[in-house]
Motif scaffolding. Structure first.
Motif, PDB file in Angstrom:
ATOM      1  N   ALA A  12       0.835  -1.205   0.000  1.00 16.49           N
ATOM      2  CA  ALA A  12       0.000   0.000   0.000  1.00 16.49           C
ATOM      3  C   ALA A  12       0.871   1.256   0.000  1.00 16.49           C
ATOM      4  CB  ALA A  12      -0.938  -0.017   1.205  1.00 16.49           C
ATOM      5  N   GLY A  13       1.910   1.280   0.846  1.00 14.30           N
ATOM      6  CA  GLY A  13       2.771   2.458   0.942  1.00 14.30           C
ATOM      7  C   GLY A  13       3.501   2.736  -0.370  1.00 14.30           C
ATOM      8  N   ILE A  32       8.374   5.720   5.112  1.00 13.09           N
ATOM      9  CA  ILE A  32       9.018   5.183   6.322  1.00 13.09           C
ATOM     10  C   ILE A  32       8.595   3.729   6.507  1.00 13.09           C
ATOM     11  CG2 ILE A  32       9.121   5.376   8.851  1.00 13.09           C
ATOM     12  CD1 ILE A  32       8.296   8.396   8.374  1.00 13.09           C
ATOM     13  N   LEU A  45       5.164 -15.301  -0.799  1.00  8.76           N
ATOM     14  CA  LEU A  45       5.820 -15.869   0.390  1.00  8.76           C
ATOM     15  C   LEU A  45       5.249 -17.231   0.753  1.00  8.76           C
ATOM     16  CD1 LEU A  45       6.027 -12.763   2.795  1.00  8.76           C
ATOM     17  CD2 LEU A  45       7.680 -13.504   1.077  1.00  8.76           C
ATOM     18  N   ARG A 129       4.710 -13.969   7.790  1.00  8.63           N
ATOM     19  CA  ARG A 129       4.260 -12.654   7.319  1.00  8.63           C
ATOM     20  C   ARG A 129       5.350 -11.956   6.496  1.00  8.63           C
ATOM     21  NH1 ARG A 129      -0.705 -10.044   6.728  1.00  8.63           N
ATOM     22  NH2 ARG A 129      -0.088  -8.060   5.844  1.00  8.63           N
ATOM     23  N   ILE A 155      -3.551 -19.085   3.730  1.00 12.61           N
ATOM     24  CA  ILE A 155      -2.092 -19.111   3.902  1.00 12.61           C
ATOM     25  C   ILE A 155      -1.647 -20.470   4.446  1.00 12.61           C
ATOM     26  CG2 ILE A 155      -0.148 -18.098   5.182  1.00 12.61           C
ATOM     27  CD1 ILE A 155      -1.441 -15.371   4.832  1.00 12.61           C
ATOM     28  N   CYS A 243      -1.358  -3.344  12.580  1.00  9.94           N
ATOM     29  CA  CYS A 243      -0.282  -2.647  13.306  1.00  9.94           C
ATOM     30  C   CYS A 243      -0.739  -1.238  13.682  1.00  9.94           C
ATOM     31  CB  CYS A 243       0.962  -2.568  12.442  1.00  9.94           C
ATOM     32  SG  CYS A 243       1.618  -4.186  12.044  1.00  9.94           S
ATOM     33  N   TRP A 246       1.346   1.831  17.553  1.00 12.90           N
ATOM     34  CA  TRP A 246       2.063   3.115  17.523  1.00 12.90           C
ATOM     35  C   TRP A 246       1.113   4.308  17.468  1.00 12.90           C
ATOM     36  CZ3 TRP A 246       2.439   6.459  13.096  1.00 12.90           C
ATOM     37  CH2 TRP A 246       1.771   5.994  11.961  1.00 12.90           C
ATOM     38  N   TRP A 295      -4.489  -8.191  -1.438  1.00 16.04           N
ATOM     39  CA  TRP A 295      -3.537  -7.478  -2.275  1.00 16.04           C
ATOM     40  C   TRP A 295      -4.210  -6.388  -3.115  1.00 16.04           C
ATOM     41  CZ3 TRP A 295      -2.136  -6.116  -7.095  1.00 16.04           C
ATOM     42  CH2 TRP A 295      -0.782  -5.928  -7.363  1.00 16.04           C
ATOM     43  N   TRP A 324      -7.258 -14.216  -4.493  1.00 18.14           N
ATOM     44  CA  TRP A 324      -6.921 -15.475  -5.154  1.00 18.14           C
ATOM     45  C   TRP A 324      -6.082 -16.338  -4.222  1.00 18.14           C
ATOM     46  CZ3 TRP A 324      -4.054 -11.138  -5.540  1.00 18.14           C
ATOM     47  CH2 TRP A 324      -2.680 -11.272  -5.376  1.00 18.14           C
TER      48      TRP A 324
HETATM   49  P1  FAD Z   1       1.666  -5.038   4.744  1.00 15.85           P
HETATM   50  O1  FAD Z   1       2.032  -5.807   3.517  1.00 15.85           O
HETATM   51  O2  FAD Z   1       1.359  -5.763   5.999  1.00 15.85           O
HETATM   52  O3  FAD Z   1       2.811  -4.002   5.009  1.00 15.85           O
HETATM   53  C1  FAD Z   1       2.856  -3.115   6.088  1.00 15.85           C
HETATM   54  C2  FAD Z   1       4.276  -2.627   6.257  1.00 15.85           C
HETATM   55  O4  FAD Z   1       4.278  -1.652   7.287  1.00 15.85           O
HETATM   56  C3  FAD Z   1       5.220  -3.729   6.700  1.00 15.85           C
HETATM   57  O5  FAD Z   1       6.375  -3.703   5.921  1.00 15.85           O
HETATM   58  C4  FAD Z   1       5.515  -3.380   8.159  1.00 15.85           C
HETATM   59  O6  FAD Z   1       6.800  -3.752   8.566  1.00 15.85           O
HETATM   60  C5  FAD Z   1       5.366  -1.884   8.143  1.00 15.85           C
HETATM   61  N1  FAD Z   1       5.068  -1.337   9.478  1.00 15.85           N
HETATM   62  C6  FAD Z   1       4.246  -1.845  10.426  1.00 15.85           C
HETATM   63  N2  FAD Z   1       4.236  -1.054  11.517  1.00 15.85           N
HETATM   64  C7  FAD Z   1       5.068  -0.028  11.251  1.00 15.85           C
HETATM   65  C8  FAD Z   1       5.483   1.126  11.980  1.00 15.85           C
HETATM   66  N3  FAD Z   1       5.014   1.382  13.205  1.00 15.85           N
HETATM   67  N4  FAD Z   1       6.352   1.970  11.378  1.00 15.85           N
HETATM   68  C9  FAD Z   1       6.819   1.736  10.132  1.00 15.85           C
HETATM   69  N5  FAD Z   1       6.465   0.666   9.404  1.00 15.85           N
HETATM   70  C10 FAD Z   1       5.597  -0.198   9.952  1.00 15.85           C
HETATM   71  N6  FAD Z   1      -3.610 -11.307  -0.688  1.00 15.85           N
HETATM   72  C11 FAD Z   1      -4.269 -11.697  -1.801  1.00 15.85           C
HETATM   73  O7  FAD Z   1      -5.143 -10.964  -2.265  1.00 15.85           O
HETATM   74  N7  FAD Z   1      -3.975 -12.874  -2.413  1.00 15.85           N
HETATM   75  C12 FAD Z   1      -3.039 -13.722  -1.918  1.00 15.85           C
HETATM   76  O8  FAD Z   1      -2.815 -14.782  -2.491  1.00 15.85           O
HETATM   77  C13 FAD Z   1      -2.332 -13.354  -0.749  1.00 15.85           C
HETATM   78  N8  FAD Z   1      -1.380 -14.164  -0.220  1.00 15.85           N
HETATM   79  C14 FAD Z   1      -0.721 -13.782   0.918  1.00 15.85           C
HETATM   80  C15 FAD Z   1       0.237 -14.626   1.451  1.00 15.85           C
HETATM   81  C16 FAD Z   1       0.921 -14.269   2.605  1.00 15.85           C
HETATM   82  C17 FAD Z   1       1.959 -15.193   3.170  1.00 15.85           C
HETATM   83  C18 FAD Z   1       0.630 -13.035   3.248  1.00 15.85           C
HETATM   84  C19 FAD Z   1       1.354 -12.646   4.515  1.00 15.85           C
HETATM   85  C20 FAD Z   1      -0.326 -12.188   2.727  1.00 15.85           C
HETATM   86  C21 FAD Z   1      -1.016 -12.548   1.552  1.00 15.85           C
HETATM   87  N9  FAD Z   1      -1.987 -11.730   0.987  1.00 15.85           N
HETATM   88  C22 FAD Z   1      -2.655 -12.110  -0.145  1.00 15.85           C
HETATM   89  C23 FAD Z   1      -2.339 -10.438   1.614  1.00 15.85           C
HETATM   90  C24 FAD Z   1      -1.562  -9.283   1.021  1.00 15.85           C
HETATM   91  O9  FAD Z   1      -0.207  -9.586   0.974  1.00 15.85           O
HETATM   92  C25 FAD Z   1      -1.806  -8.045   1.884  1.00 15.85           C
HETATM   93  O10 FAD Z   1      -3.152  -7.684   1.704  1.00 15.85           O
HETATM   94  C26 FAD Z   1      -0.914  -6.882   1.530  1.00 15.85           C
HETATM   95  O11 FAD Z   1       0.423  -7.193   1.805  1.00 15.85           O
HETATM   96  C27 FAD Z   1      -1.314  -5.632   2.316  1.00 15.85           C
HETATM   97  O12 FAD Z   1      -0.406  -4.610   2.066  1.00 15.85           O
HETATM   98  P2  FAD Z   1      -0.170  -3.436   3.114  1.00 15.85           P
HETATM   99  O13 FAD Z   1       0.882  -2.581   2.486  1.00 15.85           O
HETATM  100  O14 FAD Z   1      -1.452  -2.844   3.497  1.00 15.85           O
HETATM  101  O15 FAD Z   1       0.369  -4.117   4.451  1.00 15.85           O
END
Ligand code: FAD
Length: 403
Positions: A12-13, A32, A45, A129, A155, A243, A246, A295, A324
């Motif tokens: 997302a970021g 960040i 993963l 994760r 998962i 998360c 914070w 995703w 998916w």
């Molecule tokens: P995240 O990917 O969780 O990223 C958040 C980031 O913020 C992390 O890097 C974390 O370290 C950072 N962070 C947290 N707290 C702080 C803080 N206080 N300060 C700074 N940084 C911080 N989705 C699907 O649709 N299909 C799939 O097949 C699928 N398979 C998956 C398989 C696995 C093993 C996993 C774990 C997830 C899967 N997903 C899947 C879900 C998908 O990956 C997530 O929906 C997606 O990663 C969400 O993105 P995000 O950026 O919101 O959060």
């Protein structure tokens, strides 16, 4: 031009900062992230990467961006440093290294972590994760030693499928009788259990874990029916938690994520947005607040907020609701959602040729979603018909004709 600070450097970021630049935001951008890694994709993963050779090329293929691309886009990147606090009045994010960053606009994209295992033997329990988690599990699977997977969601079952591929004897345990039914419905959930069993994985569904004892190589998984499974290692995949620690005391509305309005603006502060797995927003179609962990949603919400911040968008965020999963050679796709009080129509039976589609409707008979297995043409057709607002019978009829 306003300084946009994005906290959370994952899907997302990363998509938010890319979107801002692509759509013409000229002001400063700071990204960040708590992880020291460059942003990477998480779905592989539990799929391709888990099974890969872990060469530098294999890992590089799943990066979401490069340091060069971010530098070229004029993004100030702070990796390996977590945000520890937020002052929405002074508009300052505090960081773990003791520094702080001021913002004009803040985008919260801190995602989620694996729900910690309540069972803590000496060693031998894995969770998934991060890239490091996946690498550790991959190494364990390569030993071919027995594995118990606690949690029969997407998962957990993807890891189980990979483990079977490495010759591990695998048991999947879940207290729910049909763990995947919540998302895919009972028909497809039942077929998925059959798929795992045909590949030699054991499903112990409807049984809960009470404890895990011992250590790596000699674990005991205790079940609530009084039985015990002896295994070498266990993967605990029992959901995730957002998360938000914070953000305590920041004045934002927290509780299973950061609550936003329909435009993804955080409730409780001006010029703060939340996107991706950490955001809980009023879903227009479902009529309830939802925290999606998918995703496509994370990517779409990032694009939506980038568009809003560069002067576009007046409609509330309308979710794509697309998920998916890859299990062995099956590709499971879902669009929309399943109302537990609604009904489902099985359009095409897996037994016939390995393809299937199920159309879900809500209590009022309106279509809410479609699940397909190994049938991308059916998926694409259903996606179009759902978007056009066609009634369930029409979607079923058109899918039957395509079949
Ligand atoms: P995240 O990917 O969780 O990223 C958040 C980031 O913020 C992390 O890097 C974390 O370290 C950072 N962070 C947290 N707290 C702080 C803080 N206080 N300060 C700074 N940084 C911080 N989705 C699907 O649709 N299909 C799939 O097949 C699928 N398979 C998956 C398989 C696995 C093993 C996993 C774990 C997830 C899967 N997903 C899947 C879900 C998908 O990956 C997530 O929906 C997606 O990663 C969400 O993105 P995000 O950026 O919101 O959060």
């Amino acid at each position: 031009d306003r300084h946009v600070v994005v906290v959370g450097a994952s899907l997302a970021g990363t998509r938010a900062v890319e979107g801002l630049r692509a759509l013409g935001h000229a002001g400063h951008i700071t990204l960040i992230g708590a992880e020291a890694e460059l942003p990477y994709d998480r779905p592989p993963l539990s799929k391709d990467l888990l099974k890969s050779d872990w060469s530098d090329d294999a890992v590089a293929g799943f990066r979401l961006t490069s340091a060069e691309a971010l530098t070229a886009a004029g993004v100030e990147l702070k990796l390996g440093v977590a945000a520890t606090g937020l002052d929405t009045v002074a508009r300052v994010v505090r960081l773990a290294d003791g520094t702080s960053v001021g913002y004009d606009v803040l985008i919260i994209a801190t995602g989620a972590i694996a729900r910690p295992s309540p069972w803590r033997p000496e060693s031998g329990v894995f969770q998934l994760r991060t890239l490091a988690d996946s690498r550790a599990i991959a190494e364990q699977l390569r030993t071919g030693a027995p594995l118990v997977v606690v949690g029969g969601g997407f998962i957990g079952t993807e890891i189980a499928a990979a483990a079977v591929g490495f010759g591990c004897s695998v048991t999947v345990v879940d207290p729910v009788a049909e763990p995947m039914a919540r998302i895919v419905g009972p028909d497809v959930a039942g077929s998925l259990v059959g798929l795992h069993e045909r590949h030699g994985a054991q499903a112990r569904f409807g049984v809960g874990v009470t404890d895990i004892r011992g250590k790596l190589g000699a674990l005991e998984v205790l079940l609530d029916d009084g039985s015990t499974i002896d295994t070498a290692a266990a993967v605990v995949g029992i959901g995730s938690i957002p998360c938000i620690d914070w953000l305590e005391g920041s004045g934002l509305t927290l509780g299973n994520g950061v609550l936003t309005d329909g435009m993804l603006r955080a409730v409780g502060a001006d010029d703060v947005f939340a996107i991706g797995d950490v955001a809980r927003w009023p879903h227009p179609g479902r009529g309830v607040e939802v925290r999606a962990e998918h995703w496509t949603n994370a990517s779409d919400q990032a694009r939506y907020v980038a568009t809003a911040l560069t002067g576009g968008v007046s409609e509330p965020y309308g979710s794509t609701d697309y998920v998916w999963s890859d299990q062995y050679d099956w590709k499971v796709h879902t669009i929309g959602w399943r109302d537990p009080n609604g009904s489902s129509a099985l359009v095409r039976d897996l037994a016939r040729d390995g393809k299937t589609a199920v159309v879900h409707s809500n209590g009022a008979g309106e279509p809410t979603g479609v699940v397909t297995v190994n049938w991308v043409r059916g998926l694409n057709l259903a996606r179009r018909l759902l978007a056009a607002g066609d009634p369930a019978e029409r979607i079923v009829a058109e899918l039957e004709q395509l079949a």
